[in-house]
Write a protein that holds these residues in place. Structure first.
Motif, PDB file in Angstrom:
ATOM      1  N   LEU A 249       0.815  -1.216   0.000  1.00  0.00           N
ATOM      2  CA  LEU A 249       0.000   0.000   0.000  1.00  0.00           C
ATOM      3  C   LEU A 249       0.849   1.267   0.000  1.00  0.00           C
ATOM      4  O   LEU A 249       0.352   2.347  -0.308  1.00  0.00           O
ATOM      5  CB  LEU A 249      -0.929   0.016   1.224  1.00  0.00           C
ATOM      6  CG  LEU A 249      -1.936  -1.128   1.319  1.00  0.00           C
ATOM      7  CD1 LEU A 249      -2.827  -0.943   2.542  1.00  0.00           C
ATOM      8  CD2 LEU A 249      -2.777  -1.219   0.058  1.00  0.00           C
ATOM      9  N   ALA A 250       2.126   1.131   0.367  1.00  0.00           N
ATOM     10  CA  ALA A 250       3.043   2.277   0.371  1.00  0.00           C
ATOM     11  C   ALA A 250       4.420   1.781  -0.066  1.00  0.00           C
ATOM     12  O   ALA A 250       5.367   1.760   0.724  1.00  0.00           O
ATOM     13  CB  ALA A 250       3.108   2.916   1.754  1.00  0.00           C
ATOM     14  N   PRO A 251       4.559   1.377  -1.317  1.00  0.00           N
ATOM     15  CA  PRO A 251       5.796   0.720  -1.764  1.00  0.00           C
ATOM     16  C   PRO A 251       7.023   1.604  -1.717  1.00  0.00           C
ATOM     17  O   PRO A 251       8.152   1.089  -1.719  1.00  0.00           O
ATOM     18  CB  PRO A 251       5.460   0.306  -3.205  1.00  0.00           C
ATOM     19  CG  PRO A 251       4.339   1.210  -3.625  1.00  0.00           C
ATOM     20  CD  PRO A 251       3.560   1.480  -2.389  1.00  0.00           C
ATOM     21  N   ASN A 252       6.832   2.924  -1.663  1.00  0.00           N
ATOM     22  CA  ASN A 252       7.990   3.824  -1.633  1.00  0.00           C
ATOM     23  C   ASN A 252       8.492   4.103  -0.220  1.00  0.00           C
ATOM     24  O   ASN A 252       9.520   4.780  -0.048  1.00  0.00           O
ATOM     25  CB  ASN A 252       7.634   5.150  -2.304  1.00  0.00           C
ATOM     26  CG  ASN A 252       7.349   4.983  -3.789  1.00  0.00           C
ATOM     27  OD1 ASN A 252       7.964   4.141  -4.453  1.00  0.00           O
ATOM     28  ND2 ASN A 252       6.406   5.760  -4.309  1.00  0.00           N
ATOM     29  N   VAL A 253       7.786   3.617   0.790  1.00  0.00           N
ATOM     30  CA  VAL A 253       8.210   3.836   2.176  1.00  0.00           C
ATOM     31  C   VAL A 253       9.103   2.669   2.599  1.00  0.00           C
ATOM     32  O   VAL A 253       8.707   1.509   2.476  1.00  0.00           O
ATOM     33  CB  VAL A 253       6.990   3.936   3.112  1.00  0.00           C
ATOM     34  CG1 VAL A 253       7.441   4.138   4.562  1.00  0.00           C
ATOM     35  CG2 VAL A 253       6.088   5.081   2.671  1.00  0.00           C
ATOM     36  N   PRO A 254      10.305   2.943   3.108  1.00  0.00           N
ATOM     37  CA  PRO A 254      11.217   1.849   3.465  1.00  0.00           C
ATOM     38  C   PRO A 254      10.726   1.053   4.664  1.00  0.00           C
ATOM     39  O   PRO A 254       9.957   1.543   5.493  1.00  0.00           O
ATOM     40  CB  PRO A 254      12.526   2.582   3.795  1.00  0.00           C
ATOM     41  CG  PRO A 254      12.100   3.951   4.200  1.00  0.00           C
ATOM     42  CD  PRO A 254      10.894   4.263   3.363  1.00  0.00           C
ATOM     43  N   SER A 255      11.171  -0.189   4.733  1.00  0.00           N
ATOM     44  CA  SER A 255      10.891  -1.011   5.905  1.00  0.00           C
ATOM     45  C   SER A 255      11.731  -0.493   7.073  1.00  0.00           C
ATOM     46  O   SER A 255      12.615   0.354   6.912  1.00  0.00           O
ATOM     47  CB  SER A 255      11.237  -2.469   5.631  1.00  0.00           C
ATOM     48  OG  SER A 255      12.639  -2.617   5.481  1.00  0.00           O
ATOM     49  N   LEU A 256      11.460  -1.028   8.236  1.00  0.00           N
ATOM     50  CA  LEU A 256      12.177  -0.581   9.432  1.00  0.00           C
ATOM     51  C   LEU A 256      13.675  -0.789   9.308  1.00  0.00           C
ATOM     52  O   LEU A 256      14.474   0.103   9.599  1.00  0.00           O
ATOM     53  CB  LEU A 256      11.630  -1.335  10.644  1.00  0.00           C
ATOM     54  CG  LEU A 256      12.178  -0.957  12.016  1.00  0.00           C
ATOM     55  CD1 LEU A 256      11.887   0.505  12.319  1.00  0.00           C
ATOM     56  CD2 LEU A 256      11.568  -1.853  13.081  1.00  0.00           C
ATOM     57  N   ARG A 257      14.061  -1.951   8.839  1.00  0.00           N
ATOM     58  CA  ARG A 257      15.493  -2.252   8.708  1.00  0.00           C
ATOM     59  C   ARG A 257      16.139  -1.385   7.619  1.00  0.00           C
ATOM     60  O   ARG A 257      17.265  -0.894   7.789  1.00  0.00           O
ATOM     61  CB  ARG A 257      15.693  -3.733   8.400  1.00  0.00           C
ATOM     62  CG  ARG A 257      17.151  -4.180   8.452  1.00  0.00           C
ATOM     63  CD  ARG A 257      17.254  -5.683   8.231  1.00  0.00           C
ATOM     64  NE  ARG A 257      16.565  -6.420   9.274  1.00  0.00           N
ATOM     65  CZ  ARG A 257      17.107  -6.701  10.466  1.00  0.00           C
ATOM     66  NH1 ARG A 257      18.325  -6.279  10.767  1.00  0.00           N
ATOM     67  NH2 ARG A 257      16.432  -7.397  11.353  1.00  0.00           N
ATOM     68  N   GLU A 258      15.453  -1.175   6.525  1.00  0.00           N
ATOM     69  CA  GLU A 258      15.995  -0.347   5.445  1.00  0.00           C
ATOM     70  C   GLU A 258      16.175   1.096   5.902  1.00  0.00           C
ATOM     71  O   GLU A 258      17.141   1.758   5.532  1.00  0.00           O
ATOM     72  CB  GLU A 258      15.049  -0.365   4.238  1.00  0.00           C
ATOM     73  CG  GLU A 258      14.996  -1.684   3.502  1.00  0.00           C
ATOM     74  CD  GLU A 258      13.922  -1.686   2.431  1.00  0.00           C
ATOM     75  OE1 GLU A 258      14.139  -2.329   1.389  1.00  0.00           O
ATOM     76  OE2 GLU A 258      12.870  -1.036   2.615  1.00  0.00           O
ATOM     77  N   ALA A 259      15.239   1.565   6.707  1.00  0.00           N
ATOM     78  CA  ALA A 259      15.239   2.984   7.068  1.00  0.00           C
ATOM     79  C   ALA A 259      16.298   3.355   8.081  1.00  0.00           C
ATOM     80  O   ALA A 259      16.897   4.432   7.996  1.00  0.00           O
ATOM     81  CB  ALA A 259      13.870   3.372   7.611  1.00  0.00           C
ATOM     82  N   GLY A 260      16.542   2.484   9.034  1.00  0.00           N
ATOM     83  CA  GLY A 260      17.458   2.890  10.093  1.00  0.00           C
ATOM     84  C   GLY A 260      18.410   1.831  10.562  1.00  0.00           C
ATOM     85  O   GLY A 260      19.144   2.050  11.528  1.00  0.00           O
ATOM     86  N   GLY A 261      18.404   0.675   9.936  1.00  0.00           N
ATOM     87  CA  GLY A 261      19.281  -0.394  10.371  1.00  0.00           C
ATOM     88  C   GLY A 261      18.945  -0.891  11.765  1.00  0.00           C
ATOM     89  O   GLY A 261      19.816  -1.376  12.481  1.00  0.00           O
ATOM     90  N   VAL A 262      17.698  -0.760  12.177  1.00  0.00           N
ATOM     91  CA  VAL A 262      17.290  -1.147  13.522  1.00  0.00           C
ATOM     92  C   VAL A 262      17.228  -2.663  13.625  1.00  0.00           C
ATOM     93  O   VAL A 262      16.577  -3.321  12.817  1.00  0.00           O
ATOM     94  CB  VAL A 262      15.910  -0.542  13.865  1.00  0.00           C
ATOM     95  CG1 VAL A 262      15.460  -0.992  15.243  1.00  0.00           C
ATOM     96  CG2 VAL A 262      15.990   0.969  13.797  1.00  0.00           C
ATOM     97  N   SER A 263      17.909  -3.200  14.620  1.00  0.00           N
ATOM     98  CA  SER A 263      17.916  -4.650  14.812  1.00  0.00           C
ATOM     99  C   SER A 263      16.922  -5.047  15.896  1.00  0.00           C
ATOM    100  O   SER A 263      17.250  -5.790  16.818  1.00  0.00           O
ATOM    101  CB  SER A 263      19.322  -5.120  15.187  1.00  0.00           C
ATOM    102  OG  SER A 263      19.758  -4.458  16.375  1.00  0.00           O
ATOM    103  N   ALA A 264      15.724  -4.520  15.808  1.00  0.00           N
ATOM    104  CA  ALA A 264      14.685  -4.866  16.780  1.00  0.00           C
ATOM    105  C   ALA A 264      14.192  -6.278  16.520  1.00  0.00           C
ATOM    106  O   ALA A 264      14.325  -6.798  15.411  1.00  0.00           O
ATOM    107  CB  ALA A 264      13.521  -3.878  16.668  1.00  0.00           C
ATOM    108  N   PRO A 265      13.652  -6.928  17.539  1.00  0.00           N
ATOM    109  CA  PRO A 265      13.055  -8.250  17.295  1.00  0.00           C
ATOM    110  C   PRO A 265      11.903  -8.138  16.309  1.00  0.00           C
ATOM    111  O   PRO A 265      11.365  -7.050  16.088  1.00  0.00           O
ATOM    112  CB  PRO A 265      12.554  -8.665  18.685  1.00  0.00           C
ATOM    113  CG  PRO A 265      12.420  -7.391  19.449  1.00  0.00           C
ATOM    114  CD  PRO A 265      13.480  -6.487  18.932  1.00  0.00           C
TER     115      PRO A 265
END
Length: 341
Positions: A249-265
């Motif tokens: 629904l928002a293909p241009n918005v990065p995923s969490l990992r892509e956006a900030g390198g967050v290694s959250a569970p």
């Protein structure tokens, strides 16, 4: 000795014959009743279904319930009456269904809080989550972390996290409330990133959006559907979808990992699903699950859900139940600091 012979009644009728007649009549009655009882079981549904939505009208949960409920009514040949019972983070409506007769005529259109979250925040609930059984996960909604469109200092999530490290507790983020999936997802991300950002809970999303645009808060974690128009106009900017993969629904918005390198569970999704009282007959539950899955896979229904900011995402009862157990375990850990003492 002569064998004893049964004594005949004065009328000339054998005394045993009346008992035989009664027994025969009883057997005939039972034999006649069995097909009728079987037919009654097979007749479900013989009356309208009540679908309890534990949130207000016009929200994402309500939209998902009505889109699917309307098509289910056509398939079953009975009305599906949507009954909104908001309040107490979904637990008022959930309690109503948990205590309803388990006959397949009262169902729940639920989402995360009343099933897997509130149980870890409150000392007691008016129902047990096991009082409700899943029929089908019908849809999911992407959660986005957004900021103001003109905020150049927070154009990317990595910039936000770096600012938060330099100035702990100076930045703020809003959510629709304490204990919502958005709140607990953000807390998990911040813990994994080792930063402190001040949480500002709101009672719902509309006021939070207004305050973000007005500059009272720095970020907002909210459902994509709530802020889509503001993202399209440029008033808000999406930093990331709070999930492992990008959303269709928002293909241009990065995923969490892509956006900030967050290694959250791995974060749970925000989902919508249908539930029934636990003792509802298996045959009724199986029929409902099959009908619901078929409906959610219809192209017209997928498009209708997308217009409401939802992704059709059918998941059958058993894998859905496993997902709910994993999700509950996740929220149990994250919710501890916010639980009632």
């Amino acid at each position: 000795m002569h064998a004893l012979k049964p004594r005949r009644a004065e009328s000339g009728v054998h005394p045993w014959s009346s008992w035989a007649t009664k027994i025969a009549s009883a057997l005939l009655f039972v034999a006649a009743a069995l097909p009728a009882a079987h037919a009654q079981q097979q007749a479900w549904p013989a009356q309208p279904l009540r679908l309890v939505v534990p949130y207000p009208p016009a929200g994402a949960a309500d939209v998902a319930a009505r889109v699917i409920g309307q098509r289910l009514a056509a398939r079953l040949g009975q009305p599906v009456v949507v009954d909104n019972h908001p309040g107490a983070v979904g637990t008022i409506g959930a309690s109503l269904v948990a205590k309803a007769p388990a006959d397949g005529y009262t169902l729940l259109a639920a989402t995360n809080p009343e099933i897997t979250i509130v149980r870890h925040l409150r000392a007691s609930l008016p129902y047990k989550p096991d009082d409700l059984v899943p029929l089908l996960r019908t849809a999911q909604v992407p959660i986005v972390l957004v900021t103001r469109g003109e905020d150049a200092q927070s154009a990317h999530l990595q910039q936000v996290l770096e600012r938060a490290k330099r100035t702990p507790d100076k930045l703020s983020y809003a959510t629709p409330g304490v204990g919502t999936p958005m709140h607990l997802m953000m807390e998990s991300i911040l813990q994994a990133s080792g930063v402190r950002v001040h949480h500002i809970p709101y009672n719902g999303g509309s006021r939070a959006v207004a305050d973000l645009i007005g500059g009272q808060v720095d970020m907002l974690a909210i459902s994509l559907s709530t802020v889509m128009s503001h993202l399209q106009s440029g008033r808000l900017r999406a930093l990331a979808v709070l999930q492992a993969e990008r959303s269709a629904l928002a293909p241009n918005v990065p995923s969490l990992r892509e956006a900030g390198g967050v290694s959250a569970p791995k974060l749970p999704s925000v989902w919508f699903g249908w539930f029934a009282p636990a003792q509802t007959p298996l045959a009724v539950r199986a029929r409902l699950a099959a009908e619901l899955e078929s409906i959610v896979r219809e192209p017209e229904i997928k498009l209708a859900l997308e217009r409401g900011g939802l992704e059709a995402s059918p998941l059958q009862p058993q894998p859905f139940a496993r997902e709910l157990r994993d999700e509950s375990n996740f929220f149990a850990g994250v919710a501890k600091p916010f639980a009632e003492r």
